[in-house]
Design a protein around this motif. Structure first.
Motif, mmCIF file in Angstrom:
data_model
loop_
_atom_site.group_PDB
_atom_site.id
_atom_site.type_symbol
_atom_site.label_atom_id
_atom_site.label_comp_id
_atom_site.label_asym_id
_atom_site.label_seq_id
_atom_site.Cartn_x
_atom_site.Cartn_y
_atom_site.Cartn_z
ATOM 1 N N ALA A 14 19.724 -165.083 -33.048
ATOM 2 C CA ALA A 14 19.789 -164.686 -34.451
ATOM 3 C C ALA A 14 19.858 -163.166 -34.573
ATOM 4 C CB ALA A 14 18.560 -165.207 -35.187
ATOM 5 N N PRO A 16 20.342 -160.156 -37.309
ATOM 6 C CA PRO A 16 20.399 -159.923 -38.747
ATOM 7 C C PRO A 16 21.773 -159.400 -39.174
ATOM 8 C CG PRO A 16 18.954 -158.325 -37.676
ATOM 9 C CD PRO A 16 19.331 -159.334 -36.644
ATOM 10 N N VAL A 17 22.265 -159.902 -40.282
ATOM 11 C CA VAL A 17 23.542 -159.456 -40.823
ATOM 12 C C VAL A 17 23.262 -158.897 -42.203
ATOM 13 C CG1 VAL A 17 25.871 -160.159 -41.456
ATOM 14 C CG2 VAL A 17 24.705 -161.316 -39.574
ATOM 15 N N PRO A 49 28.013 -177.172 -52.222
ATOM 16 C CA PRO A 49 26.813 -176.315 -52.224
ATOM 17 C C PRO A 49 26.818 -175.254 -53.326
ATOM 18 C CG PRO A 49 28.315 -175.663 -50.470
ATOM 19 C CD PRO A 49 28.902 -176.903 -51.087
ATOM 20 N N ASN A 50 25.638 -175.035 -53.897
ATOM 21 C CA ASN A 50 25.424 -173.850 -54.715
ATOM 22 C C ASN A 50 25.593 -172.631 -53.829
ATOM 23 O OD1 ASN A 50 24.615 -175.317 -57.045
ATOM 24 N ND2 ASN A 50 22.532 -175.485 -56.255
ATOM 25 N N GLY A 53 22.832 -166.675 -54.973
ATOM 26 C CA GLY A 53 21.610 -166.259 -54.308
ATOM 27 C C GLY A 53 21.573 -166.577 -52.821
ATOM 28 N N GLN A 54 22.656 -167.133 -52.304
ATOM 29 C CA GLN A 54 22.687 -167.422 -50.859
ATOM 30 C C GLN A 54 22.764 -166.098 -50.088
ATOM 31 O OE1 GLN A 54 21.747 -168.976 -48.226
ATOM 32 N NE2 GLN A 54 22.636 -170.903 -48.956
ATOM 33 N N ASN A 55 22.301 -166.119 -48.849
ATOM 34 C CA ASN A 55 22.361 -164.913 -48.014
ATOM 35 C C ASN A 55 23.788 -164.436 -47.837
ATOM 36 O OD1 ASN A 55 19.628 -165.018 -47.291
ATOM 37 N ND2 ASN A 55 20.100 -166.660 -45.858
ATOM 38 N N GLY A 57 24.874 -162.574 -45.458
ATOM 39 C CA GLY A 57 25.220 -162.689 -44.045
ATOM 40 C C GLY A 57 25.690 -164.088 -43.690
ATOM 41 N N TYR A 58 24.986 -165.086 -44.210
ATOM 42 C CA TYR A 58 25.378 -166.472 -43.957
ATOM 43 C C TYR A 58 26.728 -166.785 -44.598
ATOM 44 C CZ TYR A 58 25.639 -171.495 -44.271
ATOM 45 O OH TYR A 58 26.092 -172.783 -44.188
ATOM 46 N N HIS A 61 29.509 -165.122 -42.603
ATOM 47 C CA HIS A 61 29.687 -165.826 -41.333
ATOM 48 C C HIS A 61 30.416 -167.156 -41.551
ATOM 49 C CE1 HIS A 61 28.382 -168.248 -37.845
ATOM 50 N NE2 HIS A 61 28.421 -167.106 -37.206
ATOM 51 N N PRO B 46 19.176 -163.570 -42.068
ATOM 52 C CA PRO B 46 20.279 -163.794 -43.004
ATOM 53 C C PRO B 46 21.437 -164.629 -42.485
ATOM 54 C CG PRO B 46 19.612 -161.490 -42.991
ATOM 55 C CD PRO B 46 18.946 -162.149 -41.825
ATOM 56 N N MET B 47 21.489 -164.925 -41.194
ATOM 57 C CA MET B 47 22.615 -165.744 -40.752
ATOM 58 C C MET B 47 22.391 -167.236 -41.012
ATOM 59 S SD MET B 47 22.595 -165.816 -36.592
ATOM 60 C CE MET B 47 23.782 -167.154 -36.450
ATOM 61 N N ASN B 50 19.744 -170.240 -47.047
ATOM 62 C CA ASN B 50 18.633 -170.677 -47.888
ATOM 63 C C ASN B 50 18.860 -172.128 -48.270
ATOM 64 O OD1 ASN B 50 17.453 -168.070 -48.085
ATOM 65 N ND2 ASN B 50 18.849 -167.516 -49.742
ATOM 66 N N GLN B 54 18.955 -176.004 -53.382
ATOM 67 C CA GLN B 54 20.306 -176.497 -53.081
ATOM 68 C C GLN B 54 20.429 -177.935 -53.595
ATOM 69 O OE1 GLN B 54 23.466 -176.244 -52.924
ATOM 70 N NE2 GLN B 54 23.369 -174.722 -51.250
ATOM 71 N N TYR B 58 24.397 -182.495 -51.663
ATOM 72 C CA TYR B 58 25.044 -181.696 -50.612
ATOM 73 C C TYR B 58 24.186 -181.667 -49.349
ATOM 74 C CZ TYR B 58 26.698 -177.750 -47.934
ATOM 75 O OH TYR B 58 27.127 -176.961 -46.908
#
Lengths: 103, 103
Positions: A14, A16-17, A49-50, A53-55, A57-58, A61, B46-47, B50, B54, B58
């Motif tokens: 992991a 961090p991004v 998916p909502n 507010g999602q990261n 970085g995710y 990616h 962050p990768m 969250n 959700q 999904y």
């Protein structure tokens, strides 16, 4: 024990991004996402998916993985078609935009 | 035009999925998810995505896809290892739990 090894691997891999995109520019690109992910990143169709507010970085990616064809299953083919024309900058901006929305 | 056809396909295929799981039972199972997805479905790495707030539909669809090996790329292999021992009920419960958390 196997689970501990897997977990150690997950944590070691992991990295961090950090969000580096321009959220305002991302908002302009997000029109193409509205039909499935909602006008503000909150969906009305529960199988999607909502994103609000999602990261960042995710999100970045994931979008890169869809673009490169590294994901299969689910809506991966459709996502690939949608993101194939996006630049790396567009993807960063979209990620920053959705991360900036209050979920 | 291609985009309109793809969009029509997406919307036609979209079937609403309703949460039917037991959130309290899901909370018990969620201990295995904490290391990567955070104690309350909000990650510090962050990768990873969250999960708090959700869509249950999904989440359930995704977990089933990981379990069946229908997803590849990203953390799919790790997710498959984690969810391989979960029953359909466990998956429904986990989905209901994470959907119930305020993001």
């Amino acid at each position: 024990m196997k689970r501990i090894i897997i977990l150690a691997g997950v944590l070691l891999c992991a990295q961090p991004v950090f969000a580096k995109g321009d959220a305002a520019a991302g908002e302009q690109k997000a029109m193409m996402c509205v039909a499935c992910h909602g006008a503000t990143g909150k969906v009305s169709v529960p199988m999607y998916p909502n994103l609000a507010g999602q990261n960042a970085g995710y999100l970045e990616h994931s979008l890169q993985a869809y673009k490169k064809g590294e994901r299969s299953g689910g809506q991966a083919e459709i996502m690939k078609a949608y993101v194939s024309g996006l630049s790396d900058e567009d993807i960063s901006n979209l990620a920053a935009y959705y991360a900036s929305i209050k979920p």
